[in-house]
Design an enzyme around this catalytic site. Structure first.
Site, mmCIF file in Angstrom:
data_model
loop_
_atom_site.group_PDB
_atom_site.id
_atom_site.type_symbol
_atom_site.label_atom_id
_atom_site.label_comp_id
_atom_site.label_asym_id
_atom_site.label_seq_id
_atom_site.Cartn_x
_atom_site.Cartn_y
_atom_site.Cartn_z
ATOM 1 C CE LYS A 119 -3.241 -18.427 29.940
ATOM 2 N NZ LYS A 119 -3.477 -17.519 31.028
ATOM 3 C CE LYS A 200 -11.579 -18.885 28.520
ATOM 4 N NZ LYS A 200 -11.301 -19.274 29.883
ATOM 5 C CE LYS A 203 -7.517 -11.093 31.871
ATOM 6 N NZ LYS A 203 -6.608 -11.179 32.960
#
Ligand code: TRP
Length: 337
Positions: A119, A200, A203
């Site tokens: 992130k 996966k 988003k």
């Protein structure tokens, strides 16, 4: 208190951002429903709205998201009579517990968590800086879990490290200040890959997601245009199911016979990719049709009623968390004077 101790305590949360897709459903929510129907477990399911603001604070979105996820819980079959359903923001003591844990965890420990690194890079590539909240995100998650003495935490594979951290914190607290926390363990749900490429469904992986209330024709489009083994350029080229995400879907959503049929047919080129995809589509449609229908019903429940459910659940869960946090503070020499 005593017979509650013997029961397993299942706890999990879902962030209040974006829409709920098949990845969240099969990775987590589907497990929630199974646990709820087990009379030997106490279930706590919450909307992690405090975890939804680590990157950006959008008041309207987080509030709407909190109610939306509550509706998804209901559509999936969670029942406020059987499970305690609440929003994290209803329990201020979680932040208090999180602070106590913040003082027990080193910066390198959290800075090395894969989720943080990913992130952080993403935020930096967008020209923003990572917040302190993003760094300590897993510590708040430990508070969520240990605050109700959760023993089983149904989550997707990507959250496993975080449950490990909660376990480490519990162990460290118990050894320093006396046994208080039960050591939690993750219960890992199915991994749902993206149908467009690697990674996966979600988003961050960039691919299309399958919302749990997706329209039938949209579902059809996504499944029938899914990427398959590039080796199968022509119908007569044999393929390798290990290189195909549609094959992974068969493993999760199809019967054993269908899996055997699809894999053999792929490897000896006796079926085409479309034949194979059609079976996945049939099984996905069977899974999603009732969800779609129930979602339509719960979408009509007024916000006021949703808020009432969260209010009731919040009161129940908060009582438990308050007792645990009060005890933790006492042991740490931090009484409420
Ligand atoms: N971090 C989880 C996610 O992004 C959500 C979450 C917050 C959670 N607190 C939790 C999950 C406690 C399990 C237990 O999916």
């Amino acid at each position: 208190m005593n017979d509650q101790k013997q029961k397993e305590v299942v706890l999990s949360g879902i962030r209040a951002t974006g829409s709920i897709h098949l990845g969240n459903y099969s990775g987590a929510i589907q497990q929630f429903v199974k646990f709820q129907d087990d009379p030997d477990v106490d279930c706590f399911f919450f909307i992690a709205n405090l975890h939804s603001i680590t990157e950006k604070i959008e008041p309207d979105l987080v509030l709407k998201g909190t109610r939306d996820i509550t509706r998804v819980f209901l559509a999936a079959g969670l029942d406020p009579e059987k499970s305690t359903i609440y929003a994290q923001s209803s329990i201020p003591e979680l932040c208090e517990l999180s602070w106590l844990f913040n003082c027990m965890v080193t910066v390198p420990t959290v800075a090395n968590m894969p989720h943080f690194k990913e992130k952080k890079d993403l935020m930096q590539s967008r020209g923003t800086k990572e917040t302190a909240g993003l760094l300590t995100y897993p510590i708040l998650m430990a508070a969520d879990i240990l605050g109700v003495n959760g023993t089983i935490v149904p989550v997707g594979k990507d959250q496993e490290y975080h449950v490990e951290l909660a376990r480490d914190i519990a162990r460290s607290f118990n050894s320093k200040f006396g046994d208080l926390f039960t050591l939690p363990a993750a219960s890992i749900g199915d991994f749902i890959p993206s149908l467009q490429g690697s990674g996966k469904m979600g988003k961050s992986s960039g691919g299309q997601t399958i919302a749990i209330n997706i329209a039938a024709d949209e579902l059809k489009k996504i499944v029938l245009t899914a990427m398959t083994d590039p080796a199968r350029a022509r119908r007569t080229d044999p393929g390798d199911p290990r290189n195909c995400n549609v094959a992974s879907y068969h493993h999760i959503f199809s019967s054993t016979d269908e899996v055997t049929w699809a894999e053999a047919g792929c490897m000896n080129a006796s079926i085409g990719c479309i034949d194979c995809k059609k079976v996945v589509l049939k099984n996905l449609e069977a899974l999603i049709a009732p969800l779609r229908e129930r979602y339509e019903e719960v979408a009509r429940i007024p916000d006021k009623e949703i808020d009432e459910i969260l209010h009731e659940g919040g009161i129940k869960a908060r009582k438990i968390v308050m007792a645990v946090v009060g005890e933790a503070k006492e042991r740490m020499g931090l009484p409420f004077f």
